[in-house]
Design a protein around this motif. Structure first.
Motif, PDB file in Angstrom:
ATOM      1  N   ASN A 114       0.825  -1.207   0.000  1.00 53.84           N
ATOM      2  CA  ASN A 114       0.000   0.000   0.000  1.00 53.84           C
ATOM      3  C   ASN A 114       0.860   1.257   0.000  1.00 53.84           C
ATOM      4  O   ASN A 114       2.061   1.205   0.299  1.00 53.84           O
TER       5      ASN A 114
ATOM      6  N   ARG B  39      -9.186 -10.914   3.866  1.00 51.64           N
ATOM      7  CA  ARG B  39      -8.168 -10.239   3.058  1.00 51.64           C
ATOM      8  C   ARG B  39      -8.487 -10.280   1.563  1.00 51.64           C
ATOM      9  O   ARG B  39      -8.324  -9.277   0.856  1.00 51.64           O
TER      10      ARG B  39
ATOM     11  N   SER C 201      -9.136  -6.945  -0.714  1.00 48.88           N
ATOM     12  CA  SER C 201      -8.366  -6.606  -1.908  1.00 48.88           C
ATOM     13  C   SER C 201      -9.288  -6.303  -3.088  1.00 48.88           C
ATOM     14  O   SER C 201      -9.063  -5.354  -3.848  1.00 48.88           O
TER      15      SER C 201
ATOM     16  N   GLN D 124      -9.640  -2.622  -4.958  1.00 44.59           N
ATOM     17  CA  GLN D 124      -9.435  -2.473  -6.402  1.00 44.59           C
ATOM     18  C   GLN D 124     -10.603  -1.741  -7.066  1.00 44.59           C
ATOM     19  O   GLN D 124     -10.417  -1.007  -8.041  1.00 44.59           O
TER      20      GLN D 124
END
Length: 204
Positions: free
Chosen positions: A32, A88, A92, A96
């Protein structure tokens, strides 16, 4: 409503306020960017669990250990250990798409806490350790935070009312990973070399 133990007595938080991306090494391990401003998200009271799950609704969970503080009289009055549990893969996907994280962070069972104890006279020395089956996975504390506890409190109060009993989670150091069923997690909060609180869970 779910409760936590503070100095041996049950307390019901109205909400859990979480600080994201507060340790540089953790930001880097997830690929990140370092944010320009403090990252904040919330978990509801219903996220609090006494059980540490490895999977919920077919989603694998990852652990993030954190120093956590209880709000009292406009300040922080107690400290404990918390595991912020994250879906997780879902997180993600949401990132996105530029969507909020709540589905990956604020679900029922998304956090477990140790008991909370009184703050030491030297809160700047606070740190945590997390071991899994006896092996150290995470360690770090106030000295590594981009936003120290006092700064976190000041920033939150600019836009949010904090009630007595609310919990503030202050971010996680590097070393996050998946929760596997049967593993033993042990979290400690330390002031210097002194252990203030210790809590163990067996992942389900």
């Amino acid at each position: 409503m779910n409760t936590v133990l503070v100095n041996g007595s049950p307390l019901t938080p109205s909400k859990i306020v979480c600080i994201g991306r507060n340790y540089v090494a953790h930001i880097k391990e997830l690929g990140n960017e370092i944010p320009d401003e403090m990252v904040v998200f919330n978990k509801p009271n219903s996220a609090i669990s006494e059980s540490l799950h490895s999977v919920l609704l077919d989603d694998a969970l990852h652990y993030e250990s954190e120093l956590c503080f209880i709000v009292r009289d406009g300040g922080f009055g107690a400290v404990g250990f918390g595991l912020d549990l994250t879906k997780r893969a879902l997180q993600s996907t949401l990132k996105q798409k530029g969507l909020p994280w709540e589905r990956a962070k604020a679900f029922d069972g998304a956090v477990v806490f140790s008991p909370f104890v009184a703050l030491p006279q030297t809160p700047e020395t606070l740190s945590l350790t997390l071991t899994v089956d006896g092996a150290t996975r995470q360690s770090g504390g106030v000295e590594l935070m981009m936003y120290k506890p006092g700064t976190i409190l000041q920033e939150l109060e600019k836009f949010m009312s904090l009630e007595d009993g609310d919990i503030v989670m202050t971010g996680t150091p590097a070393g996050v990973g998946p929760v596997l069923a049967g593993e033993q997690f042990e979290g400690k909060v330390l002031a210097g070399d002194d252990v203030l609180v210790c809590q163990s869970w067996i992942a389900r």
